[in-house]
Design a protein around this motif. Structure first.
Motif, PDB file in Angstrom:
ATOM      1  N   ALA A 208       0.873  -1.132   0.175  1.00  0.00           N
ATOM      2  CA  ALA A 208      -0.045   0.034   0.099  1.00  0.00           C
ATOM      3  C   ALA A 208       0.837   1.204  -0.046  1.00  0.00           C
ATOM      4  O   ALA A 208       0.778   2.431  -0.802  1.00  0.00           O
ATOM      5  N   GLU A 209       1.890   1.295   0.796  1.00  0.00           N
ATOM      6  CA  GLU A 209       2.956   2.375   0.760  1.00  0.00           C
ATOM      7  C   GLU A 209       3.613   2.603  -0.442  1.00  0.00           C
ATOM      8  O   GLU A 209       3.676   3.625  -0.860  1.00  0.00           O
ATOM      9  N   TRP A 210       4.060   1.354  -1.056  1.00  0.00           N
ATOM     10  CA  TRP A 210       4.776   1.651  -2.453  1.00  0.00           C
ATOM     11  C   TRP A 210       3.836   2.001  -3.489  1.00  0.00           C
ATOM     12  O   TRP A 210       4.284   2.954  -4.515  1.00  0.00           O
ATOM     13  N   GLU A 211       2.442   1.734  -3.425  1.00  0.00           N
ATOM     14  CA  GLU A 211       1.468   2.186  -4.445  1.00  0.00           C
ATOM     15  C   GLU A 211       1.393   3.752  -4.190  1.00  0.00           C
ATOM     16  O   GLU A 211       0.899   4.579  -5.033  1.00  0.00           O
ATOM     17  N   LYS A 212       1.434   4.373  -2.937  1.00  0.00           N
ATOM     18  CA  LYS A 212       1.487   5.661  -2.598  1.00  0.00           C
ATOM     19  C   LYS A 212       2.774   6.384  -3.380  1.00  0.00           C
ATOM     20  O   LYS A 212       2.535   7.354  -3.945  1.00  0.00           O
ATOM     21  N   VAL A 213       3.964   5.650  -3.239  1.00  0.00           N
ATOM     22  CA  VAL A 213       5.035   6.127  -3.889  1.00  0.00           C
ATOM     23  C   VAL A 213       5.034   6.394  -5.534  1.00  0.00           C
ATOM     24  O   VAL A 213       5.326   7.424  -5.920  1.00  0.00           O
ATOM     25  N   VAL A 214       4.343   5.353  -5.988  1.00  0.00           N
ATOM     26  CA  VAL A 214       4.282   5.394  -7.321  1.00  0.00           C
ATOM     27  C   VAL A 214       3.198   6.487  -7.978  1.00  0.00           C
ATOM     28  O   VAL A 214       3.582   7.180  -8.897  1.00  0.00           O
ATOM     29  N   LYS A 215       2.319   6.829  -6.963  1.00  0.00           N
ATOM     30  CA  LYS A 215       1.330   7.845  -7.296  1.00  0.00           C
ATOM     31  C   LYS A 215       1.858   9.194  -7.126  1.00  0.00           C
ATOM     32  O   LYS A 215       1.901  10.276  -8.094  1.00  0.00           O
ATOM     33  N   ILE A 216       3.065   9.439  -6.266  1.00  0.00           N
ATOM     34  CA  ILE A 216       3.720  10.598  -6.282  1.00  0.00           C
ATOM     35  C   ILE A 216       4.645  10.502  -7.247  1.00  0.00           C
ATOM     36  O   ILE A 216       4.920  11.638  -8.120  1.00  0.00           O
ATOM     37  N   ASN A 217       5.458   9.687  -7.733  1.00  0.00           N
ATOM     38  CA  ASN A 217       6.253   9.430  -8.712  1.00  0.00           C
ATOM     39  C   ASN A 217       6.304   8.336  -9.351  1.00  0.00           C
ATOM     40  O   ASN A 217       6.882   7.345  -8.930  1.00  0.00           O
ATOM     41  N   PRO A 218       5.679   8.242 -10.562  1.00  0.00           N
ATOM     42  CA  PRO A 218       5.404   7.011 -11.414  1.00  0.00           C
ATOM     43  C   PRO A 218       6.717   6.442 -11.694  1.00  0.00           C
ATOM     44  O   PRO A 218       6.901   5.023 -12.205  1.00  0.00           O
ATOM     45  N   ASP A 219       7.937   7.165 -12.053  1.00  0.00           N
ATOM     46  CA  ASP A 219       8.891   6.639 -12.453  1.00  0.00           C
ATOM     47  C   ASP A 219      10.025   6.083 -11.456  1.00  0.00           C
ATOM     48  O   ASP A 219      11.277   6.126 -12.024  1.00  0.00           O
ATOM     49  N   TYR A 220       9.703   6.192 -10.225  1.00  0.00           N
ATOM     50  CA  TYR A 220      10.728   5.885  -9.178  1.00  0.00           C
ATOM     51  C   TYR A 220      10.920   4.423  -9.365  1.00  0.00           C
ATOM     52  O   TYR A 220      10.049   3.420  -9.106  1.00  0.00           O
ATOM     53  N   PRO A 221      12.286   4.020  -9.640  1.00  0.00           N
ATOM     54  CA  PRO A 221      12.445   2.592  -9.992  1.00  0.00           C
ATOM     55  C   PRO A 221      12.295   1.465  -8.841  1.00  0.00           C
ATOM     56  O   PRO A 221      11.940   0.488  -9.101  1.00  0.00           O
TER      57      PRO A 221
END
Length: 206
Positions: free
Chosen positions: A104-117
């Motif tokens: 759930a937290e990593w999905e939040k990260v993706v919403k903030i920055n979709p290109d964060y590898p």
């Protein structure tokens, strides 16, 4: 000529995140406990957020970083952004084995920055651990993580062979029989044509 980096100081938080300062570039590097890059910031300069000669670093329980610059004779304080706080929570949950919270937290990260590898790689690993291999493949592909992708593909191939062993065995037997029949027919056809070539049609009629 290339110059070796000079790491002046290091600090580690409770989640295992390592922060280092490098004097030649004035950069600050953060890595998680597996050695994956979390973020890089700073650089050489005299404005806020940059350094002339960083020599020491420390952090408090809130994640604030304190960096001492001997040339500028000051200590700069860096507060983590919500983005970094989310990454920290995601990593803490992941390393503690709470994969549902971590996902759930990593999905939040993706919403903030979709290109964060790193997010794609972590999500791929969580799906892999949950045996959601197709979803894992998609995540690894998005993060350009060929090692994770290859591992997941290998697991899918293993499962396919295991689950279809009976069908594959029948197919292989049928193919073997068909190949044997085809070889015998080809040999008979070839012999017939060779005999006809050397001995003529009369020999073929005998």
């Amino acid at each position: 000529t290339s110059q070796y980096p000079v790491f002046a100081d290091i600090c580690v938080d409770s989640s295992g995140t390592v922060t280092l300062i490098e004097q030649r570039s004035g950069k600050v590097y953060q890595y998680d406990k597996e050695g994956n890059s979390v973020t890089v910031f700073g650089g050489l300069g005299t404005t806020r957020g940059y350094f002339q000669s960083p020599v020491a670093i420390d952090r408090d329980e809130k994640g604030n970083l304190y960096i001492l610059d001997k040339n500028m004779n000051n200590i700069q304080v860096f507060k983590p952004t919500e983005f970094l706080n989310t990454i920290t929570r995601a990593n803490e949950s992941y390393f503690s084995g709470d994969y549902a919270v971590s996902l759930a937290e990593w999905e939040k990260v993706v919403k903030i920055n979709p290109d964060y590898p790193l997010a794609a790689t972590r999500i791929g690993k969580i799906y892999y651990k949950n045996e959601q291999y197709l979803a894992s493949l998609d995540s690894y592909y998005s993060g350009d993580d060929m090692v994770g992708y290859s591992e997941t593909f290998g697991e899918l191939r293993h499962l396919f062979i295991r689950d279809n062993m009976g069908v594959l065995a029948v197919v292989l037997i049928v193919l073997a029989i068909g190949l044997t029949i085809s070889i015998k027919a080809l040999r008979k056809y070839t012999k017939k044509n060779i005999d006809a070539f050397y001995y003529g049609e009369q020999h073929d009629k005998k």
